[in-house]
Design a protein around this motif. Structure first.
Motif, PDB file in Angstrom:
ATOM      1  N   SER A  78       0.843  -1.194   0.000  1.00  8.04           N
ATOM      2  CA  SER A  78       0.000   0.000   0.000  1.00  8.04           C
ATOM      3  C   SER A  78       0.874   1.238   0.000  1.00  8.04           C
ATOM      4  CB  SER A  78      -0.904   0.022   1.235  1.00  8.04           C
ATOM      5  OG  SER A  78      -0.131   0.209   2.413  1.00  8.04           O
ATOM      6  N   GLU A  79       0.293   2.364  -0.422  1.00 11.31           N
ATOM      7  CA  GLU A  79       1.049   3.616  -0.453  1.00 11.31           C
ATOM      8  C   GLU A  79       1.510   4.005   0.940  1.00 11.31           C
ATOM      9  OE1 GLU A  79      -0.079   6.947  -2.761  1.00 11.31           O
ATOM     10  OE2 GLU A  79      -1.359   5.802  -4.099  1.00 11.31           O
ATOM     11  N   GLU A  80       0.643   3.844   1.926  1.00  8.26           N
ATOM     12  CA  GLU A  80       0.999   4.228   3.297  1.00  8.26           C
ATOM     13  C   GLU A  80       2.196   3.425   3.785  1.00  8.26           C
ATOM     14  OE1 GLU A  80      -1.022   4.405   7.760  1.00  8.26           O
ATOM     15  OE2 GLU A  80      -2.181   3.676   6.047  1.00  8.26           O
ATOM     16  N   GLU A  81       2.176   2.137   3.535  1.00  9.10           N
ATOM     17  CA  GLU A  81       3.280   1.282   3.968  1.00  9.10           C
ATOM     18  C   GLU A  81       4.564   1.626   3.223  1.00  9.10           C
ATOM     19  OE1 GLU A  81       3.973  -3.484   4.738  1.00  9.10           O
ATOM     20  OE2 GLU A  81       2.813  -2.853   2.983  1.00  9.10           O
ATOM     21  N   GLY A  82       4.457   1.880   1.916  1.00 11.43           N
ATOM     22  CA  GLY A  82       5.633   2.225   1.132  1.00 11.43           C
ATOM     23  C   GLY A  82       6.220   3.560   1.528  1.00 11.43           C
ATOM     24  N   ASP A  83       5.359   4.531   1.824  1.00 10.65           N
ATOM     25  CA  ASP A  83       5.844   5.852   2.210  1.00 10.65           C
ATOM     26  C   ASP A  83       6.574   5.812   3.552  1.00 10.65           C
ATOM     27  OD1 ASP A  83       4.811   6.844  -0.094  1.00 10.65           O
ATOM     28  OD2 ASP A  83       3.024   7.731   0.816  1.00 10.65           O
ATOM     29  N   ARG A  84       6.119   4.933   4.462  1.00  6.84           N
ATOM     30  CA  ARG A  84       6.777   4.848   5.770  1.00  6.84           C
ATOM     31  C   ARG A  84       8.231   4.418   5.642  1.00  6.84           C
ATOM     32  NH1 ARG A  84       2.103   2.176   7.851  1.00  6.84           N
ATOM     33  NH2 ARG A  84       3.285   0.222   7.873  1.00  6.84           N
ATOM     34  N   TRP A  85       8.521   3.662   4.591  1.00  2.81           N
ATOM     35  CA  TRP A  85       9.871   3.114   4.449  1.00  2.81           C
ATOM     36  C   TRP A  85      10.921   4.216   4.323  1.00  2.81           C
ATOM     37  CZ3 TRP A  85      13.680   3.019   0.625  1.00  2.81           C
ATOM     38  CH2 TRP A  85      14.683   2.075   0.793  1.00  2.81           C
ATOM     39  N   TYR A  86      10.570   5.326   3.705  1.00  2.07           N
ATOM     40  CA  TYR A  86      11.540   6.414   3.558  1.00  2.07           C
ATOM     41  C   TYR A  86      11.935   7.007   4.902  1.00  2.07           C
ATOM     42  CZ  TYR A  86      10.822   6.248  -1.462  1.00  2.07           C
ATOM     43  OH  TYR A  86      10.777   5.838  -2.771  1.00  2.07           O
ATOM     44  N   GLU A  87      11.037   6.917   5.879  1.00  7.11           N
ATOM     45  CA  GLU A  87      11.334   7.429   7.212  1.00  7.11           C
ATOM     46  C   GLU A  87      12.005   6.376   8.087  1.00  7.11           C
ATOM     47  OE1 GLU A  87      10.800  10.572   7.654  1.00  7.11           O
ATOM     48  OE2 GLU A  87       9.813  10.734   5.695  1.00  7.11           O
ATOM     49  N   ASP A  88      11.689   5.100   7.845  1.00  5.50           N
ATOM     50  CA  ASP A  88      12.192   4.026   8.705  1.00  5.50           C
ATOM     51  C   ASP A  88      12.532   2.810   7.847  1.00  5.50           C
ATOM     52  OD1 ASP A  88      12.896   2.475  10.824  1.00  5.50           O
ATOM     53  OD2 ASP A  88      10.852   2.171  11.588  1.00  5.50           O
ATOM     54  N   PRO A  89      13.599   2.864   7.060  1.00  2.00           N
ATOM     55  CA  PRO A  89      13.887   1.809   6.091  1.00  2.00           C
ATOM     56  C   PRO A  89      14.221   0.455   6.703  1.00  2.00           C
ATOM     57  CG  PRO A  89      15.673   3.413   6.163  1.00  2.00           C
ATOM     58  CD  PRO A  89      14.556   3.984   6.965  1.00  2.00           C
ATOM     59  N   GLU A  90      14.535   0.397   8.008  1.00  2.00           N
ATOM     60  CA  GLU A  90      14.885  -0.880   8.613  1.00  2.00           C
ATOM     61  C   GLU A  90      13.658  -1.723   8.931  1.00  2.00           C
ATOM     62  OE1 GLU A  90      17.912  -1.591  11.521  1.00  2.00           O
ATOM     63  OE2 GLU A  90      18.738   0.409  11.244  1.00  2.00           O
ATOM     64  N   ASN A  91      12.540  -1.082   9.229  1.00  2.00           N
ATOM     65  CA  ASN A  91      11.411  -1.814   9.788  1.00  2.00           C
ATOM     66  C   ASN A  91      10.199  -1.912   8.871  1.00  2.00           C
ATOM     67  OD1 ASN A  91      12.762  -2.159  12.289  1.00  2.00           O
ATOM     68  ND2 ASN A  91      12.308  -0.021  12.780  1.00  2.00           N
ATOM     69  N   ASN A  92      10.254  -1.344   7.683  1.00  2.00           N
ATOM     70  CA  ASN A  92       9.102  -1.368   6.792  1.00  2.00           C
ATOM     71  C   ASN A  92       9.521  -1.821   5.406  1.00  2.00           C
ATOM     72  OD1 ASN A  92       6.779  -0.021   8.379  1.00  2.00           O
ATOM     73  ND2 ASN A  92       8.521   1.336   8.723  1.00  2.00           N
ATOM     74  N   ARG A  93       8.591  -2.402   4.702  1.00  2.27           N
ATOM     75  CA  ARG A  93       8.862  -2.854   3.344  1.00  2.27           C
ATOM     76  C   ARG A  93       8.961  -1.661   2.393  1.00  2.27           C
ATOM     77  NH1 ARG A  93       4.624  -7.663   2.427  1.00  2.27           N
ATOM     78  NH2 ARG A  93       3.186  -6.120   3.292  1.00  2.27           N
ATOM     79  N   ARG A  94       9.883  -1.744   1.466  1.00  5.55           N
ATOM     80  CA  ARG A  94      10.192  -0.621   0.586  1.00  5.55           C
ATOM     81  C   ARG A  94       9.114  -0.453  -0.489  1.00  5.55           C
ATOM     82  NH1 ARG A  94      15.501  -3.587  -1.400  1.00  5.55           N
ATOM     83  NH2 ARG A  94      15.186  -4.365   0.698  1.00  5.55           N
ATOM     84  N   PRO A  95       9.017   0.730  -1.090  1.00  6.61           N
ATOM     85  CA  PRO A  95       8.028   0.959  -2.152  1.00  6.61           C
ATOM     86  C   PRO A  95       8.393   0.192  -3.418  1.00  6.61           C
ATOM     87  CG  PRO A  95       9.431   2.868  -1.891  1.00  6.61           C
ATOM     88  CD  PRO A  95       9.779   1.947  -0.764  1.00  6.61           C
ATOM     89  N   PRO A  96       7.395  -0.247  -4.190  1.00  3.80           N
ATOM     90  CA  PRO A  96       7.684  -1.073  -5.374  1.00  3.80           C
ATOM     91  C   PRO A  96       8.347  -0.315  -6.514  1.00  3.80           C
ATOM     92  CG  PRO A  96       5.341  -0.585  -5.217  1.00  3.80           C
ATOM     93  CD  PRO A  96       5.957  -0.083  -3.946  1.00  3.80           C
TER      94      PRO A  96
END
Length: 630
Positions: free
Chosen positions: A303-321
């Motif tokens: 999802s966009e929300e999950e992908g956007d979080r990765w830029y702030e916390d790349p260790e704990n969230n899945r990266r954007p496609p």
């Protein structure tokens, strides 16, 4: 005096053909190893296509994430190449890349820094961690500038030691090599080349030759490649008797500009997406979430929300496609366009302006901002770019030994950088090109110097020189007969053929048609006619380049027709799945009197400790049964 005896000859230990990153790094290492080294540069010194590699150098220095290491880099590289990589090359590359980056820094490269002063590293598609050491979006330019200055420094050192009496490292600017010359025993003995401005011929005799000429993009109509990329090294190797490996794997970078026409084909660096750029279709939707393959589901956001979080916390969230490997992104864009959801000019929209403030974009992506503002009046800080796949890189190339970069079957011939095959498998990860040319450029120079030190003095026979001279002058013979073929017309037809029939999406019937067209073009090329004389004659240059482009294009089309599966950069619409039976198969192209022939060769099984880096489910998807059992 006969025309052949009037051809100037010089003796060297090592001749490096190409003065991009791989060529200069090879020349530096050969010179440091004690070899008298000549570098042949098709364009001006410092103007090689390496400057277009903008995003960064992939190396597991762990400056942005302490968990990064060479094993993770190796694993990412093998995954990106769909396990068809020459695994020992991928291992050496991952292990040695950090040292090559630190070495560049000691030679004067000015990398961007982290707040605590270390070399900064950014995200790129297919890499698990931020791994690309960068200089804004001008990394290739800084790399080439640094190597150029190192070459100049070594030349000055030679001058201080010997005065004008002996040059131990010399650059021949604006020269083109037309043949690798061999002695009576089949060993490399030097090269035949000509000066592009004057047309004068030159033979450089040497027992070791390093090919570092780059790619093949000028065989395609839409390409990010510069004018030099006409498959010279690949063709020189073929004609010398060395095979090419896996030429079907051509990478179409997902984001080349498709509009305005003034910038069509120019690359939009992957760092735009690495820094937060998003891809949208004509409906305004971020479509990449629809194209995440099952094998990547665990690592990429849904999802966009999950992908956007990765830029702030790349260790704990899945990266954007948007950061999937390049082949996956290119196919997704192509699918959206075919479905009628593309941009007005046949691409999709890439938008970084909603993610970053204008001043941040100008600071982090200065080349992108200035280039498109000046050339196309597109302000990337305020509007989206129209992008689509553009021919960018060839994963296949000259078949080489992993440790030494020596070519298969031609003693004294080496190859490094994009011209060499094997390292990237079926698809290259962004940033791996610059670390590849540093790692294997160094290895090529070192082993070429060692080979030359133990080789006999190179001797080029008069017959070989006469044949090379006659071949180079052949286009002038057609002009006296009238009705000859125009090289520009043939080039345009070849580019259209490759673009339409052997492009990003391939079909059996179209590739068969491409081979028929290429055969016809080769026959017509025998009747090429150029007018004028050898001085300042671009038509003559293109006529000679066409020999190389036709040879290499046939290799691409023939191998693509033979490989009846889709893998990495090779997508068959009529064979959409990867086939396990094809995974351990390399396709070798050889040139003979009857044209290009293909040979199937099994890959070497991956070493057990490297296999242990992957989970069983992943191995089962990619590897053949006998390797799993082993």
């Amino acid at each position: 005096m006969s025309p052949v005896s009037s051809v100037e000859r010089q003796r060297w230990d090592v001749v490096v053909v190409g003065a991009g990153g791989a060529g200069l790094r090879a020349a530096i290492e050969a010179r440091r190893a004690g070899a008298r080294t000549a570098v042949i540069c098709k364009s001006l010194f410092g103007k090689a296509h390496t400057v277009m590699a903008e995003g960064g150098i992939a190396a597991s220095m762990a400056n942005a994430n302490e968990h990064d290491d060479w094993k993770t880099h190796f694993r990412d590289t093998m995954r990106g190449g769909k396990f068809l990589n020459q695994w020992r090359m991928a291992e050496l590359h991952a292990q040695e890349a950090p040292e090559r980056v630190w070495e560049l820094e000691t030679w004067g490269a000015l990398f961007d820094r982290t707040p605590d002063g270390r070399i900064s590293q950014r995200n790129f598609g297919g890499h698990e961690y931020p791994r690309l050491a960068h200089v804004g979006d001008r990394t290739g330019l800084e790399l080439l500038r640094t190597l150029q200055q190192k070459v100049v420094g070594l030349q000055q050192e030679d001058h201080r030691e010997t005065g004008d009496h002996e040059a131990r490292l010399k650059v021949f600017q604006e020269f083109t090599v037309t043949r690798v010359l061999k002695d009576g025993s089949g060993n490399v003995a030097g090269v035949f080349c000509y000066e592009r401005e004057s047309g004068r011929f030159l033979v450089l005799e040497a027992p070791a030759v390093v090919l570092a000429t780059g790619g093949i993009g000028k065989s395609f109509k839409v390409t990010s490649n510069s004018w030099e990329y006409t498959g010279d090294g690949q063709a020189l190797a073929l004609l010398a008797g060395a095979p090419l490996v896996n030429m079907e794997f051509v990478q179409f970078h997902p984001t080349g500009m498709v509009w305005p026409p003034s910038v069509k084909g120019i690359l939009v660096t992957e760092s735009v997406r690495g820094d937060g750029g998003v891809l949208r279709n004509s409906e305004g939707r971020r479509f990449m979430f629809d194209y995440v393959p099952d094998v990547f589901k665990e690592k990429y956001a849904e999802s966009e929300e999950e992908g956007d979080r990765w830029y702030e916390d790349p260790e704990n969230n899945r990266r954007p496609p948007e950061l999937l490997p390049r082949d996956e992104v290119a196919r997704a864009i192509n699918a959206e366009v075919k479905a009628g959801r593309g941009s007005p000019h046949g691409g999709v929209f890439l938008d970084v302006s909603t993610r970053m403030p204008a001043e941040t974009i100008k600071r982090r992506l200065p080349s992108m901002y200035h280039q498109f503002k000046e050339l196309a009046d597109v302000d990337i800080t305020a509007e989206a770019m129209e992008v689509g796949p553009t021919c960018h890189y060839v994963m296949g190339g000259v078949a080489v030994e992993s440790e030494t970069t020596a070519t298969v079957g031609v003693p004294g011939l080496f190859a490094a950088g994009e011209v060499a095959g094997g390292m990237h498998g079926s698809n290259r990860l962004g940033g791996n090109s610059l670390s590849d040319l540093l790692v294997f450029g160094r290895r090529a120079g070192l082993h070429a110097a060692r080979y030359a030190a133990g080789a006999a003095t190179a001797e080029v026979g008069e017959e070989a020189v006469a044949a090379a001279r006659a071949e180079a002058l052949a286009p002038f013979d057609g002009s006296s007969e009238g009705g000859g073929e125009n090289p520009y017309t043939l080039h345009q037809e070849l580019q259209q053929t490759m673009n339409d029939l052997v492009g990003i999406i391939r079909r059996e019937g179209e590739m068969a048609e491409a081979l028929e067209r290429i055969a016809a073009l080769r026959e017509r090329a025998r009747r090429i006619a150029v007018e004028g004389h050898r001085q300042f004659n671009p038509g003559w240059h293109l006529a000679l380049d066409l020999r190389n482009m036709l040879l290499v294009s046939e290799c691409v089309a023939r191998a693509a027709l033979e490989r009846t599966e889709s893998r990495g950069g090779h997508t068959r619409e009529d064979r959409p799945a990867m086939e396990r039976s094809w995974r351990p198969v390399n396709l070798l192209c050889r040139a003979g009197d009857g044209g290009i022939t293909l040979e199937r060769v099994r890959t070497e099984p991956i070493r057990a400790d490297l296999l242990a880096l992957f989970d069983k489910e992943e191995l089962a998807k990619y590897l053949a049964e006998e390797e799993l059992d082993a």
